[in-house]
Design a protein around this motif. Structure first.
Motif, PDB file in Angstrom:
ATOM      1  N   ILE A   1      -8.076  -6.529   4.066  1.00 30.22           N
ATOM      2  CA  ILE A   1      -7.342  -5.613   3.185  1.00 30.22           C
ATOM      3  C   ILE A   1      -8.164  -4.351   2.899  1.00 30.22           C
ATOM      4  O   ILE A   1      -9.361  -4.427   2.622  1.00 30.22           O
ATOM      5  CB  ILE A   1      -7.000  -6.296   1.839  1.00 30.22           C
TER       6      ILE A   1
ATOM      7  N   PHE B   1      -2.329  -1.873  -0.824  1.00 28.39           N
ATOM      8  CA  PHE B   1      -3.296  -2.807  -0.222  1.00 28.39           C
ATOM      9  C   PHE B   1      -2.909  -2.985   1.246  1.00 28.39           C
ATOM     10  O   PHE B   1      -2.043  -3.792   1.575  1.00 28.39           O
ATOM     11  CB  PHE B   1      -3.270  -4.159  -0.950  1.00 28.39           C
TER      12      PHE B   1
ATOM     13  N   THR C   1      -8.111  -1.222   0.200  1.00 31.06           N
ATOM     14  CA  THR C   1      -7.477  -0.757  -1.040  1.00 31.06           C
ATOM     15  C   THR C   1      -7.294   0.751  -0.894  1.00 31.06           C
ATOM     16  O   THR C   1      -8.258   1.504  -0.903  1.00 31.06           O
ATOM     17  CB  THR C   1      -8.361  -1.058  -2.259  1.00 31.06           C
TER      18      THR C   1
ATOM     19  N   SER D   1       1.825  -3.326   0.468  1.00 30.27           N
ATOM     20  CA  SER D   1       1.101  -2.656   1.555  1.00 30.27           C
ATOM     21  C   SER D   1       0.979  -1.154   1.330  1.00 30.27           C
ATOM     22  O   SER D   1       0.241  -0.482   2.040  1.00 30.27           O
ATOM     23  CB  SER D   1       1.779  -2.945   2.890  1.00 30.27           C
TER      24      SER D   1
ATOM     25  N   PRO E   1      -2.744  -4.287   4.770  1.00 25.66           N
ATOM     26  CA  PRO E   1      -3.173  -5.545   5.387  1.00 25.66           C
ATOM     27  C   PRO E   1      -3.335  -5.450   6.900  1.00 25.66           C
ATOM     28  O   PRO E   1      -2.575  -4.764   7.583  1.00 25.66           O
ATOM     29  CB  PRO E   1      -2.002  -6.482   5.058  1.00 25.66           C
TER      30      PRO E   1
ATOM     31  N   THR F   1     -11.145 -11.041   3.737  1.00 21.64           N
ATOM     32  CA  THR F   1     -10.847 -11.976   2.650  1.00 21.64           C
ATOM     33  C   THR F   1     -11.268 -13.407   2.981  1.00 21.64           C
ATOM     34  O   THR F   1     -11.392 -14.239   2.100  1.00 21.64           O
ATOM     35  CB  THR F   1      -9.338 -12.016   2.336  1.00 21.64           C
TER      36      THR F   1
ATOM     37  N   VAL G   1      -1.811  -9.015  -5.441  1.00 22.67           N
ATOM     38  CA  VAL G   1      -1.901  -8.457  -4.089  1.00 22.67           C
ATOM     39  C   VAL G   1      -0.602  -8.768  -3.334  1.00 22.67           C
ATOM     40  O   VAL G   1      -0.091  -7.938  -2.591  1.00 22.67           O
ATOM     41  CB  VAL G   1      -3.130  -9.013  -3.335  1.00 22.67           C
TER      42      VAL G   1
ATOM     43  N   ILE H   1     -10.317  -7.368  -4.455  1.00 21.73           N
ATOM     44  CA  ILE H   1      -9.272  -6.382  -4.190  1.00 21.73           C
ATOM     45  C   ILE H   1      -8.732  -5.822  -5.504  1.00 21.73           C
ATOM     46  O   ILE H   1      -8.690  -4.619  -5.690  1.00 21.73           O
ATOM     47  CB  ILE H   1      -8.132  -6.993  -3.332  1.00 21.73           C
TER      48      ILE H   1
END
Lengths: 143, 424
Positions: B275, B252, B277, B249, B254, B290, B235, B230
């Motif tokens: 996640i 990234f 990006t 957020s 979620p 992840t 993060v 990521i």
């Protein structure tokens, strides 16, 4: 004359040596000579027995990792300097000893020692040339 | 930021991101085409569910540059971590990505309680591991005085702590506990140490470990989350209330999904963290799995931040373990054993952590008849060779123990590969 040694891989775990010996005992196999080489995490048990073919078969059938190695058993005078005398023969003839150990029993006044050489055939030949008394397989079986 | 404003920002980013990836990355173009989605169908952040997932396997299969969207000349930094088998995982950063990383890491340090003007001791490894440099960029952005000690050399770390009085320490949680033991042995009272804020991560740790660190060092210990795919660290991060990790957020995005059904779970329920990006350039990832199990909450935190908060990592969906900050997959060890003549991939990994010590890894390898020798030196040579090759593959020290065949515990015919004895 070469003899057969059985080597067994032993995990460093309680009762493991007992299990090998008890298995051989139950099968009617007599241990003539033995030694253990140990490291931090495992050991190698090396034995010479009266019935080596049966012994290796039994061990493998019971999931032990074992193999056969050629060794030579030699009678050495049981007196000061006895071992040195024989080692001089090896040194003079440029024979390398990997390891050695003693027998449990003896059948004369002499001590019995097992030798593992780097080059067993070469060692056996030189021993014969020099007239060193080497123990035969039959003698071991009959001990 | 109000939830509707955040949603608009995320939607704007996603609307720009998808055509960018689609037009610049052939691997992703194919993935998106295969999913039957047209980039112009992505109009809001809610449309993200129509997009395909990205996995570690995608990273491996497209090594090195297959998932890059940026042109090679625009990539200014790369980091490499160990992969599952064979290929490592490569991540890259454009100049913009480095500034994004600096920004989220500055937020991270600030969230933990650090301030401009503070001194920070960065005892994460510098180099290919993202920990050291990630903190470095963030601290630089914050305007802090940086002491880049990197990891190891504990006596020197402690001397630096005493001489320069850094208020912030960043390292793995097990290392800070290890340093407490070393300090005591050197006659230094850790409770009188200068570190007041700790930012710990790169490995799993528990509330009881937090309590222990806070007591022994007399500091506030906070948790940082990140992964190199990521961006690296940065993060998510706990604030001073230590009630969940604030995830950034806006950049990234979620999602928490049920790893079996791939459907989103309800707020507060545990699931796999996925996640996207939203603004990265070099290697932007869409819905990256992840494999970390967390839960998420969207209520406002006592600190005033409105960003969602994820829980500490509750587990993994695969068999990866983290040892001293390094990702370890059993398949890596299997790969090594298959490459050594005479060895079979019959092995078990035991991970242990003695009180206040670093994690230790022991690899048990079954001795087959073919490789067994009556000579101990040959067995020792074999075990040294296995050790050397595993260490080269994993980048961590291991102890190799030879064991008898068929002694490695097997469950339902399948060997149990990892025994994790650590109390985390």
């Amino acid at each position: 004359m070469k003899l057969t040694q059985i080597s067994v891989f032993l995990e460093n775990r309680k009762g493991r040596l007992y299990e090998v010996c008890s298995l051989l005992g139950k099968t009617g196999i007599n241990i003539r000579a033995l030694t253990i080489a140990e490291t931090e995490s495992f050991g190698v048990l090396r034995i010479v027995v009266d019935k080596s073919d049966l012994a290796i078969k039994t061990l493998k059938a019971n999931n032990f990792v074992a193999n056969l190695t050629d060794v030579v058993a030699i009678e050495v005078g049981d007196k000061p300097g006895g071992l040195a005398e024989i080692l001089k023969v090896f040194a003079d003839s440029d024979i390398n000893v990997e390891y050695m150990y003693g027998f449990v029993e003896k059948f004369s006044d002499n001590a019995l020692l097992v030798f593992r050489f780097e080059d067993t055939d070469k060692a056996a030949k030189i021993l014969a040339d020099k007239g060193v008394k080497v123990v035969t397989r039959r003698e071991i079986e009959g001990l | 930021m109000q939830p509707q404003d955040m949603k608009k920002l995320q939607s704007d980013y996603l609307k720009k991101l998808i055509p960018y990836i689609y037009n610049n990355c052939p691997v992703y173009k194919k993935k998106i085409d295969d999913a039957g989605v047209k980039p112009d169908q992505i109009k809001s952040i809610d449309d993200i569910k129509r997009l395909p997932f990205t996995t570690k396997i995608d990273m491996r299969d497209n090594y090195p540059y297959g998932l890059f969207s940026a042109k090679d000349k625009d990539v200014v930094e790369i980091h490499i971590s160990s992969g599952t088998t064979g290929n490592p995982t490569l991540v890259g950063y454009t100049r913009y990505d480095v500034s994004l990383w600096s920004d989220v890491m500055a937020r991270t340090i600030c969230c933990a309680g650090g301030e401009p003007g503070d001194t920070i001791q960065i005892a994460y490894g510098y180099g290919l591991f993202t920990g050291g440099l990630g903190f470095h960029y963030g601290a630089l952005e914050m305007g802090m005085k940086i002491i880049p000690t990197s990891s190891g050399q504990t006596a020197r770390q402690l001397k630096i702590m005493q001489d320069f009085k850094p208020r912030v320490i960043a390292c793995t949680p097990s290392y800070v506990l290890y340093m407490a033991e070393e300090a005591k042995a050197m006659g230094i009272d850790p409770a009188k140490g200068n570190w007041k804020i700790g930012i710990f991560g790169a490995e799993p740790w528990s509330e009881s470990m937090r309590k222990e660190i806070e007591q022994v060092w007399n500091m506030a210990a906070t948790d940082v989350y990140g992964l190199s795919e990521i961006i690296g660290p940065g993060v998510a991060q706990e604030c001073t209330h230590k009630d969940g990790l604030h995830i950034y957020s806006d950049v990234f995005y979620p999602e928490i999904i049920d790893p079996k059904t791939d459907q989103e779970v309800k707020e507060g329920e545990s699931g796999e963290l996925v996640i996207t990006t939203l603004t990265k350039q070099a290697i932007p990832l869409i819905r990256y799995r992840t494999r970390d199990i967390v839960s998420i909450r969207y209520d406002k935190c006592k600190c005033g931040r409105t960003s969602p908060r994820i829980s500490k990592i509750k587990g993994r969906t695969d068999d990866m373990i983290i040892v001293r900050g390094i990702n370890v997959f059993p398949s890596q060890i299997e790969h090594v054993l298959l490459g050594i003549k005479g060895t079979q991939p019959h092995y078990q990994i035991i991970v242990d952590r003695k009180a206040h010590q670093l994690d230790e890894v022991e690899v048990l390898v079954e001795v087959e008849e073919k490789i067994f020798s009556d000579e101990v030196k040959k067995l020792n040579e074999l075990s040294a060779k296995i050790k050397k090759e595993i260490e080269a593959a994993l980048s961590i020290g291991v102890k190799v123990t030879l064991v008898e065949p068929k002694t490695i515990q097997r469950s339902e015919g399948k060997a149990k590969r990892i025994i994790d004895k650590r109390t985390i």
